[in-house]
Write a protein that holds these residues in place. Structure first.
Motif, PDB file in Angstrom:
ATOM      1  N   LEU A   1       6.305   5.676  -1.158  1.00 52.81           N
ATOM      2  CA  LEU A   1       5.239   4.705  -0.934  1.00 52.81           C
ATOM      3  C   LEU A   1       5.806   3.456  -0.274  1.00 52.81           C
ATOM      4  CD1 LEU A   1       3.460   4.883  -4.419  1.00 52.81           C
ATOM      5  CD2 LEU A   1       2.794   6.068  -2.315  1.00 52.81           C
ATOM      6  N   SER A   2       5.063   2.877   0.659  1.00 49.35           N
ATOM      7  CA  SER A   2       5.455   1.604   1.266  1.00 49.35           C
ATOM      8  C   SER A   2       4.197   0.881   1.732  1.00 49.35           C
ATOM      9  CB  SER A   2       6.418   1.812   2.436  1.00 49.35           C
ATOM     10  OG  SER A   2       5.830   2.609   3.433  1.00 49.35           O
ATOM     11  N   THR A   3       4.235  -0.452   1.701  1.00 45.30           N
ATOM     12  CA  THR A   3       3.100  -1.231   2.158  1.00 45.30           C
ATOM     13  C   THR A   3       3.134  -1.348   3.671  1.00 45.30           C
ATOM     14  OG1 THR A   3       4.385  -3.205   1.638  1.00 45.30           O
ATOM     15  CG2 THR A   3       2.686  -2.582   0.069  1.00 45.30           C
ATOM     16  N   VAL A   4       1.942  -1.508   4.239  1.00 47.93           N
ATOM     17  CA  VAL A   4       1.785  -1.670   5.678  1.00 47.93           C
ATOM     18  C   VAL A   4       1.112  -3.016   5.905  1.00 47.93           C
ATOM     19  CG1 VAL A   4       0.720  -0.731   7.756  1.00 47.93           C
ATOM     20  CG2 VAL A   4       1.513   0.822   5.964  1.00 47.93           C
ATOM     21  N   GLY A   5       1.764  -3.907   6.599  1.00 45.50           N
ATOM     22  CA  GLY A   5       1.183  -5.207   6.894  1.00 45.50           C
ATOM     23  C   GLY A   5       1.206  -6.138   5.695  1.00 45.50           C
ATOM     24  N   PRO A   6       0.578  -7.324   5.855  1.00 48.77           N
ATOM     25  CA  PRO A   6       0.566  -8.302   4.765  1.00 48.77           C
ATOM     26  C   PRO A   6      -0.439  -7.905   3.684  1.00 48.77           C
ATOM     27  CG  PRO A   6      -0.671  -9.133   6.630  1.00 48.77           C
ATOM     28  CD  PRO A   6      -0.071  -7.823   7.062  1.00 48.77           C
TER      29      PRO A   6
ATOM     30  N   ALA B   1      -1.239  -8.659  -1.004  1.00 50.88           N
ATOM     31  CA  ALA B   1      -0.900  -9.374  -2.238  1.00 50.88           C
ATOM     32  C   ALA B   1       0.551  -9.130  -2.654  1.00 50.88           C
ATOM     33  CB  ALA B   1      -1.844  -8.953  -3.361  1.00 50.88           C
ATOM     34  N   TYR B   2       1.113  -7.979  -2.287  1.00 51.93           N
ATOM     35  CA  TYR B   2       2.497  -7.668  -2.618  1.00 51.93           C
ATOM     36  C   TYR B   2       3.066  -6.711  -1.588  1.00 51.93           C
ATOM     37  CZ  TYR B   2       0.301  -3.518  -4.687  1.00 51.93           C
ATOM     38  OH  TYR B   2      -0.437  -2.387  -4.893  1.00 51.93           O
ATOM     39  N   SER B   3       4.375  -6.582  -1.591  1.00 54.72           N
ATOM     40  CA  SER B   3       5.039  -5.596  -0.736  1.00 54.72           C
ATOM     41  C   SER B   3       5.696  -4.556  -1.633  1.00 54.72           C
ATOM     42  CB  SER B   3       6.065  -6.260   0.189  1.00 54.72           C
ATOM     43  OG  SER B   3       7.056  -6.915  -0.562  1.00 54.72           O
ATOM     44  N   LEU B   4       5.802  -3.369  -1.112  1.00 50.82           N
ATOM     45  CA  LEU B   4       6.292  -2.234  -1.884  1.00 50.82           C
ATOM     46  C   LEU B   4       7.066  -1.305  -0.965  1.00 50.82           C
ATOM     47  CD1 LEU B   4       6.019  -0.407  -4.514  1.00 50.82           C
ATOM     48  CD2 LEU B   4       3.988   0.520  -3.435  1.00 50.82           C
ATOM     49  N   ARG B   5       8.202  -0.813  -1.456  1.00 52.35           N
ATOM     50  CA  ARG B   5       8.971   0.209  -0.736  1.00 52.35           C
ATOM     51  C   ARG B   5       9.731   0.997  -1.784  1.00 52.35           C
ATOM     52  NH1 ARG B   5      10.138  -0.151   4.501  1.00 52.35           N
ATOM     53  NH2 ARG B   5      11.261   1.610   5.299  1.00 52.35           N
ATOM     54  N   THR B   6       9.326   2.247  -2.000  1.00 56.17           N
ATOM     55  CA  THR B   6       9.899   3.015  -3.100  1.00 56.17           C
ATOM     56  C   THR B   6      11.006   3.967  -2.685  1.00 56.17           C
ATOM     57  OG1 THR B   6       8.278   4.797  -2.895  1.00 56.17           O
ATOM     58  CG2 THR B   6       7.718   2.958  -4.355  1.00 56.17           C
ATOM     59  N   GLY B   7      11.121   4.314  -1.418  1.00 56.65           N
ATOM     60  CA  GLY B   7      12.066   5.361  -1.044  1.00 56.65           C
ATOM     61  C   GLY B   7      11.545   6.714  -1.521  1.00 56.65           C
TER      62      GLY B   7
ATOM     63  N   ILE C   1      -1.298   0.836   1.637  1.00 52.92           N
ATOM     64  CA  ILE C   1      -0.107   1.610   1.278  1.00 52.92           C
ATOM     65  C   ILE C   1      -0.069   2.902   2.083  1.00 52.92           C
ATOM     66  CG2 ILE C   1       1.050   2.882  -0.585  1.00 52.92           C
ATOM     67  CD1 ILE C   1       0.270   0.712  -2.452  1.00 52.92           C
ATOM     68  N   ARG C   2       1.096   3.155   2.658  1.00 56.71           N
ATOM     69  CA  ARG C   2       1.359   4.415   3.367  1.00 56.71           C
ATOM     70  C   ARG C   2       2.142   5.298   2.420  1.00 56.71           C
ATOM     71  NH1 ARG C   2       5.750   6.582   6.125  1.00 56.71           N
ATOM     72  NH2 ARG C   2       5.186   7.942   7.853  1.00 56.71           N
ATOM     73  N   GLY C   3       1.685   6.522   2.247  1.00 52.20           N
ATOM     74  CA  GLY C   3       2.363   7.459   1.366  1.00 52.20           C
ATOM     75  C   GLY C   3       2.799   8.712   2.105  1.00 52.20           C
ATOM     76  N   VAL C   4       3.919   9.260   1.673  1.00 51.44           N
ATOM     77  CA  VAL C   4       4.410  10.543   2.173  1.00 51.44           C
ATOM     78  C   VAL C   4       4.664  11.410   0.948  1.00 51.44           C
ATOM     79  CG1 VAL C   4       6.183  11.756   3.493  1.00 51.44           C
ATOM     80  CG2 VAL C   4       5.541   9.411   4.135  1.00 51.44           C
ATOM     81  N   ALA C   5       3.896  12.480   0.817  1.00 55.10           N
ATOM     82  CA  ALA C   5       4.053  13.410  -0.297  1.00 55.10           C
ATOM     83  C   ALA C   5       4.631  14.713   0.242  1.00 55.10           C
ATOM     84  CB  ALA C   5       2.711  13.665  -0.976  1.00 55.10           C
ATOM     85  N   ARG C   6       5.630  15.230  -0.456  1.00 53.07           N
ATOM     86  CA  ARG C   6       6.255  16.492  -0.051  1.00 53.07           C
ATOM     87  C   ARG C   6       5.998  17.534  -1.124  1.00 53.07           C
ATOM     88  NH1 ARG C   6       9.230  12.387   1.852  1.00 53.07           N
ATOM     89  NH2 ARG C   6       9.719  12.449   4.051  1.00 53.07           N
ATOM     90  N   PHE C   7       5.613  18.726  -0.684  1.00 51.71           N
ATOM     91  CA  PHE C   7       5.239  19.812  -1.581  1.00 51.71           C
ATOM     92  C   PHE C   7       6.064  21.056  -1.294  1.00 51.71           C
ATOM     93  CE2 PHE C   7       1.513  17.153  -1.061  1.00 51.71           C
ATOM     94  CZ  PHE C   7       1.005  17.044  -2.345  1.00 51.71           C
TER      95      PHE C   7
END
Length: 155
Positions: A75-80, A82-88, A125-131
């Motif tokens: 998960l990672s935030t895109v643009g401005p 309330a908060y920023s997030l980057r989980t790897g 939030i931009r998410g990438v899920a792998r299955f």
């Protein structure tokens, strides 16, 4: 001589086209539907600058006739916002049976810039899920906009 070469080329082209047509008949699994729901919805938590604990639920709908297994989520935030997030890449192991929906709780740390106005800004939030699937690995990208108004997420 020219006619034989043209006929040979046409026969070869027809053979290649028919082999391509038969190889594309394999059944593809339907991609899952993903929805990220923020369960921590108090904007006053983001008034102060610094790290913030975030809670989500990832809802995964398996649209295929085969079970799939969620193996990782990024998960990672895109643009401005309330908060920023980057989980790897976060390893997971959640099997979702065919035609079923699973809800997976997610915890993450984000960072807020603080301030009253910034704490209510929506977050993208931009998410990438792998299955893992019976047909091999599958990756699904998604974008989720999360409102930050109110005192609860309404989940």
């Amino acid at each position: 001589m020219q006619v034989r070469t043209s006929i040979s080329c046409l026969a070869l082209a027809a053979s290649l086209l028919s082999s391509c047509a038969t190889s594309t008949n394999s059944v593809k699994l339907a991609a899952p539907d993903l929805q990220l729901i923020q369960t921590m919805g108090r904007p006053d938590l983001a008034y102060m600058r610094g790290p913030i604990s975030l809670q989500y639920v990832l809802r995964v709908r398996n649209n295929s006739s085969e079970p799939i297994t969620l193996r990782s989520l990024q998960l990672s935030t895109v643009g401005p916002g309330a908060y920023s997030l980057r989980t790897g890449h976060n390893p997971l192991r959640k099997e979702i049976p065919a035609g079923e929906t699973a809800e997976i709780p997610i915890s993450a740390w984000g960072y807020t810039g603080g301030g009253f106005l910034g704490s209510t800004a929506p977050v993208s939030i931009r998410g990438v899920a792998r299955f893992d699937t019976p047909e091999g690995p599958m990756q699904k990208l998604f974008l989720q906009d999360l409102a930050q108004m109110g005192t609860s997420a309404g989940y």
